[in-house]
Scaffold this motif. Structure first.
Motif, short mmCIF file in Angstrom:
data_model
loop_
_atom_site.label_atom_id
_atom_site.label_comp_id
_atom_site.label_asym_id
_atom_site.label_seq_id
_atom_site.Cartn_x
_atom_site.Cartn_y
_atom_site.Cartn_z
N VAL A 1 2.71 10.35 -3.61
CA VAL A 1 2.49 9.26 -4.56
C VAL A 1 1.67 9.84 -5.70
CG1 VAL A 1 1.37 7.05 -4.96
CG2 VAL A 1 2.63 7.43 -2.84
N ASP A 2 2.29 9.83 -6.90
CA ASP A 2 1.65 10.45 -8.06
C ASP A 2 1.31 11.91 -7.71
OD1 ASP A 2 0.78 9.80 -10.79
OD2 ASP A 2 -1.17 10.41 -10.04
N ARG A 3 0.06 12.34 -7.88
CA ARG A 3 -0.29 13.73 -7.60
C ARG A 3 -0.77 13.92 -6.16
NH1 ARG A 3 -5.10 14.53 -11.84
NH2 ARG A 3 -3.46 13.56 -13.10
N SER B 1 11.85 -11.69 2.03
CA SER B 1 11.66 -11.49 0.58
C SER B 1 11.13 -10.10 0.28
CB SER B 1 10.70 -12.54 0.02
OG SER B 1 9.42 -12.44 0.64
N SER B 2 10.45 -9.48 1.23
CA SER B 2 9.93 -8.13 1.05
C SER B 2 10.84 -7.15 1.79
CB SER B 2 8.50 -8.04 1.60
OG SER B 2 7.97 -6.75 1.43
N GLN B 3 11.44 -6.23 1.06
CA GLN B 3 12.33 -5.23 1.63
C GLN B 3 11.76 -3.84 1.36
OE1 GLN B 3 15.28 -5.78 3.39
NE2 GLN B 3 15.02 -8.02 3.24
N PHE B 4 11.59 -3.04 2.40
CA PHE B 4 11.02 -1.70 2.25
C PHE B 4 11.61 -0.78 3.30
CE2 PHE B 4 8.22 -4.60 4.57
CZ PHE B 4 8.16 -3.99 5.81
N ASP B 5 11.45 0.53 3.08
CA ASP B 5 11.98 1.54 4.00
C ASP B 5 10.89 2.28 4.75
OD1 ASP B 5 14.86 1.40 3.64
OD2 ASP B 5 14.46 2.01 1.59
N CYS B 6 9.65 2.18 4.30
CA CYS B 6 8.57 2.85 5.02
C CYS B 6 7.26 2.11 4.85
CB CYS B 6 8.43 4.31 4.57
SG CYS B 6 7.97 4.53 2.84
N LEU B 7 6.43 2.19 5.89
CA LEU B 7 5.09 1.63 5.88
C LEU B 7 4.10 2.76 6.06
CD1 LEU B 7 5.48 -1.52 8.18
CD2 LEU B 7 5.06 -1.53 5.72
N LEU B 8 3.11 2.80 5.18
CA LEU B 8 2.04 3.80 5.27
C LEU B 8 0.72 3.08 5.49
CD1 LEU B 8 3.28 5.92 2.28
CD2 LEU B 8 3.09 6.78 4.61
N PRO B 9 -0.20 3.67 6.26
CA PRO B 9 -1.48 3.01 6.54
C PRO B 9 -2.29 2.78 5.27
CG PRO B 9 -1.09 4.81 8.06
CD PRO B 9 -0.07 4.95 6.97
N PHE B 10 -2.86 1.58 5.15
CA PHE B 10 -3.69 1.28 3.98
C PHE B 10 -4.93 2.16 3.96
CE2 PHE B 10 -6.63 -1.23 1.38
CZ PHE B 10 -5.82 -1.51 0.30
N ASP B 11 -5.36 2.63 5.14
CA ASP B 11 -6.51 3.54 5.18
C ASP B 11 -6.23 4.82 4.43
OD1 ASP B 11 -7.98 1.75 6.63
OD2 ASP B 11 -7.54 2.65 8.58
N MET C 1 -7.49 6.88 -3.03
CA MET C 1 -7.97 6.17 -4.21
C MET C 1 -9.48 5.94 -4.19
SD MET C 1 -5.25 5.90 -5.95
CE MET C 1 -5.85 4.89 -7.28
N ASN C 2 -10.13 6.42 -3.12
CA ASN C 2 -11.59 6.35 -3.00
C ASN C 2 -12.08 4.90 -3.10
OD1 ASN C 2 -14.15 7.44 -2.63
ND2 ASN C 2 -14.53 7.65 -4.84
N ILE C 3 -11.42 4.02 -2.34
CA ILE C 3 -11.83 2.61 -2.30
C ILE C 3 -12.82 2.45 -1.15
CG2 ILE C 3 -11.05 0.23 -1.93
CD1 ILE C 3 -8.30 1.11 -2.98
N SER C 4 -14.06 2.15 -1.46
CA SER C 4 -15.08 2.07 -0.42
C SER C 4 -15.90 0.80 -0.49
CB SER C 4 -16.03 3.27 -0.52
OG SER C 4 -16.63 3.31 -1.81
N ALA C 5 -15.64 -0.07 -1.49
CA ALA C 5 -16.41 -1.30 -1.62
C ALA C 5 -15.49 -2.42 -2.05
CB ALA C 5 -17.54 -1.12 -2.64
N LEU C 6 -16.01 -3.64 -2.00
CA LEU C 6 -15.22 -4.81 -2.38
C LEU C 6 -15.07 -4.85 -3.90
CD1 LEU C 6 -13.96 -7.28 -0.88
CD2 LEU C 6 -15.92 -8.59 -1.68
N ASP C 7 -13.91 -4.38 -4.38
CA ASP C 7 -13.66 -4.33 -5.81
C ASP C 7 -13.27 -5.72 -6.30
OD1 ASP C 7 -12.84 -3.89 -8.38
OD2 ASP C 7 -11.18 -2.56 -7.88
N PRO C 8 -14.06 -6.34 -7.17
CA PRO C 8 -13.75 -7.70 -7.61
C PRO C 8 -12.45 -7.79 -8.40
CG PRO C 8 -15.55 -6.79 -8.92
CD PRO C 8 -15.29 -5.83 -7.80
N GLN C 9 -11.91 -6.67 -8.89
CA GLN C 9 -10.67 -6.70 -9.66
C GLN C 9 -9.47 -6.22 -8.85
OE1 GLN C 9 -10.61 -8.15 -12.43
NE2 GLN C 9 -12.80 -8.32 -12.79
N GLY C 10 -9.66 -6.05 -7.55
CA GLY C 10 -8.58 -5.48 -6.75
C GLY C 10 -7.29 -6.28 -6.81
N PRO C 11 -6.16 -5.66 -7.10
CA PRO C 11 -4.90 -6.39 -7.21
C PRO C 11 -4.04 -6.29 -5.95
CG PRO C 11 -4.67 -4.25 -8.25
CD PRO C 11 -6.03 -4.28 -7.59
#
Length: 787
Positions: free
Chosen positions: A174-176, A195-205, A211-221
């Motif tokens: 994904v990207d680099r 409604s959601s169609q996909f071919d693979c699932l990757l762990p959110f961890d 992406m170095n997500i370690s805190a509750l980002d108030p703008q998280g989409p």
């Protein structure tokens, strides 16, 4: 008795072959159309209802206040699911995922095989919350390890030639960011009504790590899904969410107004206006359900009109039956039986038509509907058949069974102005609906044409884009420079995401003495993106390497500057999203959303982390340039295929729903008009036959053929003109409301009304002229002979 009723009904149908055929054609086409729409509606209503937790499965939504009201989105912080599961006792389970639109193509490699597939990053309990079936693997464990991957059955065959893929490794990018993961599960084919169609699932961890997500980002989409406990009070839980988020985001000036929407409702009820649910695809479900009912009613009206018109021919039969003891109920049942027999015959033809037309119907609707006779479908068919039989036969049965037998047996044929008025009223109703359909189709096609030819404010033509992969993300500047050297390439740049489709986010800026929030669409881009897309500058300049630290500057569109109320913005330093930044320039407004929406604020920032490359190709050289791009890409990025799309196709795809509605409405309108004309043809034939002696006497007394034609046509023409006068204002009102769902739209216009009115008159004259001419040219001597 039943056998006798059936035999009598069959003899009556055979005796009046012409009217039987007209009724069969009208009813069968009406039933076929109704059944096709029922299949589509049933499929739409079943979307996402297959999950075992359907009643308790919810998605977290957010209302974001801004200067023009409230915007509703499904973007939530990354760690909200885990926090709610831990801290809110009403939550049984929770999970998070990236939006499905983020990664439509993830590069996957194993050995010497490479492919691209749609994928999402999902929380550990994703397959516990959702009921997507697994062929292999344990749903509780497959996403526990951040180094795992779950793939679809088809993807397993593509990469490994077998579904026995557990323990095999796949390299994904994904990207680099590249990572090697182990297959922990294989998904069965996802239900078509997901409604959601996909071919693979990757762990959110894994996503959090890269992406170095370690805190509750108030703008998280991100998307957050909850399974609530049995008996949970959803309104009370929604009230708790506000104070809960306030405590988590202390210090933030942006209020967090979260609420729950049932997940299976999101597909049909996904539109919000000023924070309140305002429909969505459910509007089309209601519309087509209404169209199906109208077309069925139009077909039934033909049966009613022709049956009541032939009443005089059956009155002696009815009088004799009453005289020898038949009660009214027995006569009603007999005539209803005739109607049901006609309906059953028409239903058989309709089922055959459905089977023949279903592939084309699927092509138009973009679905994969199948006509299988399961319990629910049999129930729908029986219900439609009963409704049709009762609608078609109810009034004739009551009308024919209500005569007094004595006058009938004396040769006096009863009649009433009310019965004739009712027949004319039904014709008016039929053609009023036809007028409504015709205006709707013309207006829909005109609006789509308007959208297609309107300049969106950027040059969408001849722009090719593709995802970055392989070694491209790490060498974006060099890659773009090489692209620009290819003959026929006008310009090239890169950005995060795409020009169209991404949502706006809440942005803060310090101005006018306070911190304010506006909804803004971010455009993280590389140098030359504004030039590649042909976006015009209203003031200031675009990003340029000649100015050094342009990565600390920002470019707004006119709508953003207007929303913030900044005068002479170029060169001003403002605090935007907590950072001081200088405004380098202002671009003219352009449509980065569909024309359903007004142009909203946006901003451009330089970003070296790009996911999409966009290439402007010289007009007339598209094929040659694409071939050159493919060859260059294979050499630059060996092992990866050059998969590209055109930006103008994405622009048109925003209006796919409207195009499908217009296409379907075109066919429904044609059917409604044809069915109505069949009834008109039958009535004209009956009228000409019943008045043949009157016509002969008129001709003997000097009436011309033209006079006779006008006499016979005038009655029907008056009914159709009344329908036009009723239908046009109604159609104008309905289409004006539909057009206002677009922020930029045409007007219905008097020209459409005039065209439809003339067309309906012409169709009427063509329909009745054959019978009128035939009656006018018939030899009067033949009809005046004693019978």
């Amino acid at each position: 008795m039943f056998k006798n009723y059936l035999k009598t009904a069959w003899r009556h149908l055979l005796k009046n072959k012409r009217f039987t055929i007209l009724n069969l054609i009208g009813l069968s086409t009406g039933l076929a159309c109704t059944l096709l729409i029922c299949l589509w509606v049933y499929d739409e209503l079943s979307i996402d209802h297959f999950h075992k937790n359907d009643r308790r499965l919810f998605q977290v939504m957010e209302n974001q206040p801004h200067e023009k009201g409230i915007t509703t989105s499904d973007g939530t912080p990354a760690l909200l699911a885990a926090t709610l599961k831990a801290d809110m006792p009403e939550v049984e389970n929770a999970t998070v995922s990236t939006p499905a639109s983020w990664f439509p193509k993830i590069a996957l490699t194993t050995g010497n095989k490479s492919t691209k597939s749609a994928g999402i990053f999902a929380g550990q309990d994703y397959l516990q919350v959702f009921s997507y079936p697994l062929l292999q693997g344990n749903s509780r464990q497959v996403l526990q390890d951040k180094n795992n991957i779950v793939i679809s059955e088809q993807l397993a065959y593509t990469l490994f030639g077998t579904t026995n893929a557990i323990g095999k490794t796949i390299t994904w990018q994904v990207d680099r960011f590249k990572k090697i993961s182990t297959v922990s599960g294989v998904l069965a084919k996802l239900p078509s009504n997901a409604s959601s169609q996909f071919d693979c699932l990757l762990p959110f961890d894994a996503f959090r790590e890269i992406m170095n997500i370690s805190a509750l980002d108030p703008q998280g989409p991100f998307n957050t899904f909850l399974v609530m406990k049995e008996g949970a009070d959803i309104p009370a839980f929604n009230a708790k969410l506000g104070s809960f988020m306030t405590s988590l985001t202390k210090g933030s000036t942006t209020p967090r107004n979260l609420f729950l929407q049932r997940y299976s409702d999101h597909y049909l009820h996904g539109n919000y206006e000023n924070g309140v649910a305002a429909g969505g695809r459910i509007s089309y479900v209601k519309l087509f359900s209404l169209i199906a009912l109208f077309i069925l009613v139009i077909a039934c009206i033909n049966f009613v009109n022709l049956s009541t018109a032939q009443a005089s021919g059956r009155m002696k039969e009815m009088g004799i039956r009453k005289t020898i003891g038949a009660n009214r109920l027995a006569l009603v049942l007999q005539y209803l039986g005739e109607s049901m027999l006609m309906t059953i015959l028409a239903l058989g033809i309709a089922l055959l038509l459905v089977a023949l037309l279903l592939p084309e119907f699927n092509h138009i609707t973009g679905k994969a509907l199948s006509f299988s006779l399961n319990g629910k479908m049999i129930g729908i068919i029986v219900a439609v058949a009963l409704l049709t039989g009762i609608l078609a036969g109810g009034y004739p049965a009551l009308y024919l069974s209500g005569f007094n037998p004595l006058p009938v047996l004396k040769g006096k044929v009863p009649g009433s102005p009310g019965q004739l008025l009712a027949r004319k009223g039904l014709v008016v109703f039929q053609f009023t609906l036809s007028v409504l359909f015709m205006v709707a189709v013309i207006t829909a096609y005109r609006q789509i044409a308007y959208v297609q030819r309107t300049n969106p404010g950027y040059d969408k033509d001849n722009v090719v884009y593709f995802d970055v992969e392989g070694k491209v993300p790490e060498h974006i500047p060099e890659f773009l420079a090489a692209l620009k050297r290819i003959p026929g390439v006008v310009n090239a740049s890169a950005m995060v995401g795409n020009v169209l489709g991404a949502p706006s986010i809440g942005c803060t800026w310090k101005g006018r003495g306070t911190v304010e929030t506006i909804m803004c669409r971010p455009f993280p881009v590389n140098y030359d993106m504004i030039e590649t897309l042909g976006i015009e500058m209203a003031a200031g300049r675009s990003f340029s390497r000649d100015y050094g630290a342009d990565d600390s500057r920002i470019i707004f569109n006119e709508a953003a500057i207007r929303a913030m109320g900044i005068d002479n913005p170029v060169g001003k330093v403002i605090e935007f999203n907590g950072m001081k930044t200088e405004i380098a320039g202002v671009v003219k407004n352009f449509h980065f959303q569909s024309m359903h929406e007004t142009i909203s604020p946006l901003f451009f920032r330089l970003d070296s982390l790009n996911s999409t490359v966009m290439v402007k190709v010289k007009g007339g050289q598209t094929k040659a340039v694409l071939d050159a791009l493919a060859a260059f890409y294979q050499n630059y990025n060996p092992g990866f295929t050059f998969d590209y799309k055109f930006l103008d196709e994405d622009y048109q795809a925003q209006y796919t729903a409207e195009k499908r509605v217009a296409a379907l409405s075109k066919y429904f309108t044609a059917l409604a008009i044809v069915i109505s004309c069949l009834g008109l043809f039958g009535l004209a034939a009956f009228t000409a036959e019943s008045r043949r002696k009157e016509i002969s006497i008129r001709k003997v007394l000097g009436a011309t053929a033209a006079h006779v034609m006008m006499m016979l046509s005038g009655e029907f023409l008056r009914s159709v003109l009344i329908a036009v006068l009723i239908g046009l204002p109604l159609a104008w009102y309905c289409m004006d409301r539909w057009l206002h769902s677009f922020a930029y739209h045409i007007e219905v216009g008097a020209g459409v009304s005039l065209l439809v009115g003339i067309s309906m008159v012409g169709i009427t004259l063509l329909t009745v002229s054959f019978q009128a001419i035939r009656a006018a040219l018939e030899n009067p001597v033949k009809n005046l002979k004693a019978e």
